[in-house]
Design a protein around this motif. Sequence first.
Motif, short mmCIF file in Angstrom:
data_model
loop_
_atom_site.label_atom_id
_atom_site.label_comp_id
_atom_site.label_asym_id
_atom_site.label_seq_id
_atom_site.Cartn_x
_atom_site.Cartn_y
_atom_site.Cartn_z
N ARG A 214 0.77 -1.26 0.01
CA ARG A 214 0.02 0.09 -0.15
C ARG A 214 0.72 1.16 -0.26
O ARG A 214 0.24 2.28 -0.31
N ASN A 215 2.17 1.11 0.35
CA ASN A 215 2.97 2.52 0.42
C ASN A 215 3.69 2.58 -0.72
O ASN A 215 4.18 3.75 -1.03
N ASP A 216 3.51 1.71 -1.86
CA ASP A 216 4.06 2.00 -3.08
C ASP A 216 3.11 2.68 -4.15
O ASP A 216 1.76 2.63 -3.79
N SER A 306 -2.96 2.09 -6.10
CA SER A 306 -3.08 3.49 -5.53
C SER A 306 -4.17 4.32 -6.30
O SER A 306 -4.81 4.90 -5.94
#
Length: 407
Positions: A214-216, A306
């Motif tokens: 999720r942080n990419d 995202s």
Amino acid sequence: MRILLIHQNFPGQFKHLAPALVANGHEVRTLTLRQDLPDQWQGVTVHRYRAQRNSSPTVHPWVGDFETKVIRGEACFRAALQLRNQGYQPDLILAHPGWGETLFLQDVWPAAKLAIYCEFYYRSAGSDVDFDPEFQRPQGEEDTACRLQLKNLIYTMQGDRVTAGIAPTHWQADQFPEPLRSKITVVHDGIDTEAIAPNPSATITLNNQLKLGRNDEVITFVNRNLEPYRGYHIFMRSLPEILQQRPKARVILVGGDDVSYGARPPAGTWKQIFLKEVADRLDLSRVHFVGKIPYNAFLSLLQVSSVHVYLTYPFVLSWSLIEAMSCGCAIVASDTAPVREVISDGETGRLVNFFDPAGLAATVSELLASPSARAKLGKKARLFAQNHYDLQRVCLPQQMQWVRSLA
């Protein structure tokens, strides 16, 4: 009630409705071309049949599609005769007529009510056929309307015999002419929003080495097959600008190399044609074509997305869009029918002009730069999916009520 379900690839759109009908005490059977099903499928008695001949290679080209449907209609008709001769009499026939199977069934069971799944009615103007000028037929080929009339014969031949219809979106229902349109109830097939949900800890691994979470920055694009009907050409043309604006972004495209809708390319595949068009302006190490993937992997992909891009001609709405909404994706979609039924610009997603790759790139890049905007859109998208498309709480109860209304 004795209910006969007919779908050439059963269960198809009846995957959830069929076992629910069994659970409600109905006697449910199916006639299907599928040969790999057991004699009992989740309480449904399965009757298999086969087409007895192939289409004629020399038939008039306008009639080829209809001949195929007549062949299937005849095969289903003869299988129905066998059931009737064994004493079977359905109260309700619920069928997907798109491949011709329902053409002659009321000649077997005239007392049975016939209800049909109304997926798509072809029109030569104002729909998919004349939407994209890049793929219009050359001048001199004015036979499109004639061919479409013949594709629609399965509906026009049965319009007076059909008791009721059901369609997944209002736009799809509105494509059908009267008197059939007035018989159609709009209820989506539904999705399991409890299982198809956000997962902050979800990850995916590409090429057995690149792990993304999720942080990419992950941009997702999903089609059954990568083709113009679902905006693949527009998406590819937007990628050079997106990757330039977002140097850490990765793009993952799901879909096969075949054609589901529309014309085949003159040579090769649509995937290669439009990849070649922009390849020299792309960092291909950040563009990942993963083909067709297992469903669990597909859900994990949506959960790490995202920004999810969904583009389509005015055509049948993909389940994948509703699934992406249920996963809480920030969605950028084409401003086309029936997308506008589920995506409100600035509320449940962002809408862009289908034919504007630059506008698509700008909107995707803008969202990638704003985690708060993505979170807001994703939250509202999921809430909309839960309130309007949840299988157990919304759609399946409405489908069951529709069946009860036919009793």
